[in-house]
Design an enzyme around this catalytic site. Structure first.
Site: not given
Ligand code: NAD
Length: 439
Positions: A11, A152-153, A253-254, A263
């Site tokens: 994200v 929401f990506l 719906l698949h 997530c």
């Molecule tokens: N992955 C998805 O498809 C998606 C979609 C929508 C929302 N989200 C939400 O977005 C958030 C992030 O998800 P993600 O999949 O990108 O997580 P991720 O685990 O891929 O990345 C998180 C990053 O944050 C870094 N980090 C943690 N603490 C830190 C700090 N204090 N300073 C600097 N960097 C720090 C970590 O090293 C890591 O690189 C989550 O809450 C998730 O639920 C994710």
């Protein structure tokens, strides 16, 4: 605008790259020095189609930089986005806010001038108010606002989802923060993408409600699929017939082997906990979580049945282990339940995945990684399609069947028809939500 993004995961990195492509000056910070070193070299640490080119373009234009030092990132920023992980907390299923609160404290200590601290991570209702409190305590003199801006990506389509969103949700407490958020998203507003400005709590709730609803939709069709198998109906026809109804829609719906990914499992779990805490149980969501676990177990039984009742001594070829195609993300992938059951049952498991090896090699001990589907199938007793990568959609099925010891297929993504598999020379076929065959 000058934007700092804390956390360069799926994200944070996509958001940072896309904000810089809007024309903003963006600096992305991460505490993982390996990631920062890769990013500084212009390498993308995750697999996301199109991200490398867009990142290179904006680095080249001088709008996008990376740092391991949060202080450098926050200095002079108009807005700081928190995009760190919020995994399931061990023991109670709640969202673990340790990373969010640690980032909030660090930002508070580093900031000097007015700044909007925006939570992009998915967080329980009330978190942004806690962030406000934590920042105010850590730096009582700081002039700041908080904002909620859930993301929401979808992985695999992340850039398009960010650049052409169905909507942007912004939760704020006052007009000053709203004005900063409007400037950031102005390029989308000008292109008529809906921007919903609301209060903090509603913004936080929208994210969980949306994800729980989508998880429910997937689980609903998966449960209908099980009934189709018992009744002779075909879930593909049923999905189509349902999805053509505009009130229902054909997305999510698949039928498949159960939802997974970074997530849905953690967000349904967190929503259930929020409901319990407020004595307002989320009974539908709790049931969805239970049914989803049953579905994964049902998949294992399907595979065992195809193997004649036992995996012991069988060679099983597994195509795809990431939780969906076009990502390298293995978090809560159905493969993490299904593959260990095969290995534990005594099967020799061969795995292939276009992007899964880097993450998967530690997560799936005891399997052999091979280059492609044809290598995996050679001499195997069962071929399992677990992830619908394009590479697996148009296999030379007669070639696959001829190379197997016993040509049996479990198509857990419904990408082939029973007829085409039978015509290719397979002896047995099972899929999700329709009657298979055994010759
Ligand atoms: N992955 C998805 O498809 C998606 C979609 C929508 C929302 N989200 C939400 O977005 C958030 C992030 O998800 P993600 O999949 O990108 O997580 P991720 O685990 O891929 O990345 C998180 C990053 O944050 C870094 N980090 C943690 N603490 C830190 C700090 N204090 N300073 C600097 N960097 C720090 C970590 O090293 C890591 O690189 C989550 O809450 C998730 O639920 C994710």
């Amino acid at each position: 605008m000058r934007i700092a993004v804390v956390g360069t995961g799926y994200v944070g990195l996509v958001s940072g790259v896309c904000f810089s492509d809007f024309g903003h000056e963006v600096i992305c910070a991460d505490k993982d020095p390996n990631k920062v070193a890769m990013l500084e070299r212009g390498e993308v640490p995750i697999y996301e189609p199109g991200l490398d080119a867009l990142m290179a373009k904006n680095i080249e234009a001088g709008r996008l930089t990376f740092t391991g030092d949060l202080k450098t990132a926050v200095a002079g920023a108009d807005a700081v986005f928190i995009a760190v992980g919020t995994p399931t907390r061990r023991g109670d299923g709640h969202a673990d806010l340790t990373f969010v609160m640690a980032a909030a404290k660090e930002i508070a200590r580093a900031a000097t001038d007015y700044v909007v601290i925006v939570t992009k991570s998915t967080v329980p209702v009330g978190t942004n108010r806690k962030v406000h409190q934590v920042v105010a305590e850590a730096n009582p003199d700081l002039d700041f606002d908080v904002a909620s801006n859930p993301e929401f990506l979808r992985e695999g389509a992340a850039i398009d989802d960010f650049m052409k969103p169905d909507r942007v949700v912004v939760g704020v407490e006052n007009d000053r923060a709203s004005a900063v958020m409007s400037s950031i998203y102005r390029p989308l507003y000008l292109r008529d993408f809906p921007i919903l400005v609301t209060d903090l709590e509603s913004a936080e709730m929208i994210k969980y409600a949306a994800n729980a609803f989508l998880a429910t939709k997937i689980t609903f069709i998966n449960e209908i699929a099980a009934l189709c198998e018992k009744t002779g109906a075909d879930v593909k026809q049923v999905s189509r017939g349902m999805g053509l109804d505009g009130r229902i829609g054909n997305k999510f719906l698949h039928a498949g082997p159960g939802y997974g990914g970074s997530c849905f499992p953690k967000d349904t779990s967190a929503l259930a906990r929020i409901g319990q805490e407020h004595a307002s149980p989320m009974r539908i969501t709790e049931t969805v979580m239970e049914v989803n676990e049953d579905i994964k177990r049902r998949m294992i039984q399907k595979l065992r049945d195809l193997c004649g009742g036992s995996f012991n001594g069988k060679t099983v070829a597994v195509l795809g282990v990431t939780f969906k195609p076009d990502t390298d993300d293995m978090r809560d992938s159905p493969a993490l339940t299904i593959v260990p059951a095969l290995v534990g049952g005594g099967a020799n498991v061969r795995v292939t995945d276009p992007q899964g090896l880097r993450e998967g090699k530690d997560l799936l001990p005891g399997v052999d990684w091979v280059a492609d589907a044809y290598d995996a199938a050679k001499g195997a007793d069962l071929l399992v399609i677990l992830t619908q990568w394009n590479e697996f959609r148009a296999l030379d099925l007669p070639r696959v069947a001829a190379s197997m010891s016993v040509a049996r297929m479990a198509d857990l993504r419904n990408i082939y028809s029973a007829e085409s598999v039978r015509d290719a020379g397979f002896a047995a076929y099972d899929s999700i939500g329709s009657v298979g065959f055994v010759i």
